[in-house]
Design a protein around this motif. Structure first.
Motif, PDB file in Angstrom:
ATOM      1  N   GLU A  57       0.813  -1.220   0.000  1.00  0.00           N
ATOM      2  CA  GLU A  57       0.000   0.000   0.000  1.00  0.00           C
ATOM      3  C   GLU A  57       0.850   1.275   0.000  1.00  0.00           C
ATOM      4  N   GLY A  58       2.169   1.140   0.136  1.00  0.00           N
ATOM      5  CA  GLY A  58       3.047   2.282  -0.002  1.00  0.00           C
ATOM      6  C   GLY A  58       2.710   3.429   0.936  1.00  0.00           C
ATOM      7  N   GLU A  59       2.630   4.627   0.377  1.00  0.00           N
ATOM      8  CA  GLU A  59       2.367   5.821   1.183  1.00  0.00           C
ATOM      9  C   GLU A  59       0.950   5.845   1.753  1.00  0.00           C
ATOM     10  N   GLY A  85       2.417  -9.839   2.273  1.00  0.00           N
ATOM     11  CA  GLY A  85       3.692 -10.067   1.596  1.00  0.00           C
ATOM     12  C   GLY A  85       4.184  -8.848   0.857  1.00  0.00           C
ATOM     13  N   SER A  86       4.143  -7.691   1.495  1.00  0.00           N
ATOM     14  CA  SER A  86       4.557  -6.452   0.841  1.00  0.00           C
ATOM     15  C   SER A  86       6.055  -6.459   0.537  1.00  0.00           C
ATOM     16  N   SER A  87       6.402  -5.795  -0.574  1.00  0.00           N
ATOM     17  CA  SER A  87       7.798  -5.685  -0.979  1.00  0.00           C
ATOM     18  C   SER A  87       8.193  -4.233  -1.216  1.00  0.00           C
ATOM     19  N   ASP A  92       8.253  -0.261   7.590  1.00  0.00           N
ATOM     20  CA  ASP A  92       9.475  -0.132   8.371  1.00  0.00           C
ATOM     21  C   ASP A  92       9.148  -0.139   9.862  1.00  0.00           C
ATOM     22  N   GLU A  93       9.854  -0.968  10.626  1.00  0.00           N
ATOM     23  CA  GLU A  93       9.522  -1.134  12.043  1.00  0.00           C
ATOM     24  C   GLU A  93       9.690   0.158  12.842  1.00  0.00           C
ATOM     25  N   THR A  94      10.669   0.960  12.485  1.00  0.00           N
ATOM     26  CA  THR A  94      10.855   2.228  13.202  1.00  0.00           C
ATOM     27  C   THR A  94       9.643   3.124  13.019  1.00  0.00           C
TER      28      THR A  94
END
Length: 292
Positions: A57-59, A85-87, A92-94
């Motif tokens: 889903e990106g942004e 299964g996003s690539s 990002d965990e942060t």
């Protein structure tokens, strides 16, 4: 007003654990749940969880999480993301930590949306949540009504469905074909065969009680639910079993000139129609003698 997260226990380092498949204590090992991993970013703090299914889903997912952070969603519910299964690097965990996300589940087994939801619902029931709110990760839905969904669950409602078409709801830039299909076909047929008057039945902004999700006559955890089947099925099955259902007004806004959806205009809509007809004909009902 800007939200400052309250002090809450945190997991100092993310713990990623493979699950193949989970068998929650006190529940049947016959549950069919795809394999997934879990990464815990915060400790459980609330009785309800907000589940967000995503894949690339990106942004859009980052914008949704930022909006939820601004309104303080993490102060009333734990946020669980279930990734198909996003690539695209959007999870990002942060960043997830900064938005107060409690956990990230990543489906490693087969299946699409309904498979992701089965992973998330099994995780939430095993973790002891009393109810689950789901909202799509594509940032089309205004998340501020989440607290009203939780309030409805606490008042004894088992199934809360978002609706842009009832008083107080907002439908903005909805594609004409999608609008007509929902209003003239999907919602009327589900209303007729379920016995409950639905107005907005294809979107994933909804909430379920624990009692509904784990009821043996519902049979949520079966491999027949792979794509979009679970959404239509629960809208049909829950009212017929006597579960208390309710619609709440929400705002769903499509970006102008863009349709952020995984459903293609022709093939995808035909598939949704086939799923609808299968649901209202009872094809997804648990077989006689089914074990929970």
């Amino acid at each position: 007003l800007p939200f400052t997260p309250p002090d809450r226990p945190t997991v100092t380092s993310a713990m990623t654990t493979p699950i193949t498949p989970p068998s929650p204590a006190g529940h049947s090992a016959d549950w069919q749940v795809p394999a997934f991993t879990k990464t815990l970013l915060q400790s459980k703090c609330h009785d309800h969880a907000v589940v967000i299914p995503v894949i690339n889903e990106g942004e859009r997912i980052r914008a949704l999480l930022s909006r939820m952070h601004e309104i303080g969603t993490a102060s009333i519910a734990d946020i669980i993301i279930v990734d198909g299964g996003s690539s695209d690097g959007s999870l990002d965990e942060t960043f997830l930590r900064s938005c107060g996300v409690t956990g990230l589940l990543v489906k490693t087994g087969p299946g699409r949306l309904s498979a992701q939801l089965r992973c998330a619902y099994a995780f939430c029931l095993a973790a002891g949540y009393r109810g689950v709110v789901t909202i799509d990760g594509n940032n089309k839905d205004e998340p501020s009504p989440i607290h009203r969904f939780i309030e409805a669950l606490e008042q004894g409602v088992d199934f809360v469905q978002a609706s842009r078409f009832i008083a107080g709801g907002v439908a903005e830039n909805t594609p004409l074909l999608r609008h007509a299909a929902i209003r003239l076909v999907h919602a009327p047929l589900l209303s007729l065969f379920s016995g409950f008057h639905w107005t907005d039945t294809t979107q994933g902004f909804r909430a379920y009680s624990r009692a509904l999700l784990e009821h043996p006559d519902v049979g949520t955890f079966r491999d027949v639910f792979n794509g979009y089947e679970l959404l239509a099925y629960l809208s049909y099955r829950a009212p017929r079993l006597g579960f208390r259902c309710q619609e709440l007004p929400t705002a769903r806004r499509y970006p102008e000139g863009e349709v952020p959806t995984k459903i293609s205009s022709v093939r995808g809509n035909l598939q949704i129609l086939r799923v609808l007809l299968a649901a209202i004909s009872g094809r997804y009902n648990p077989p006689i003698g089914h074990k929970p």
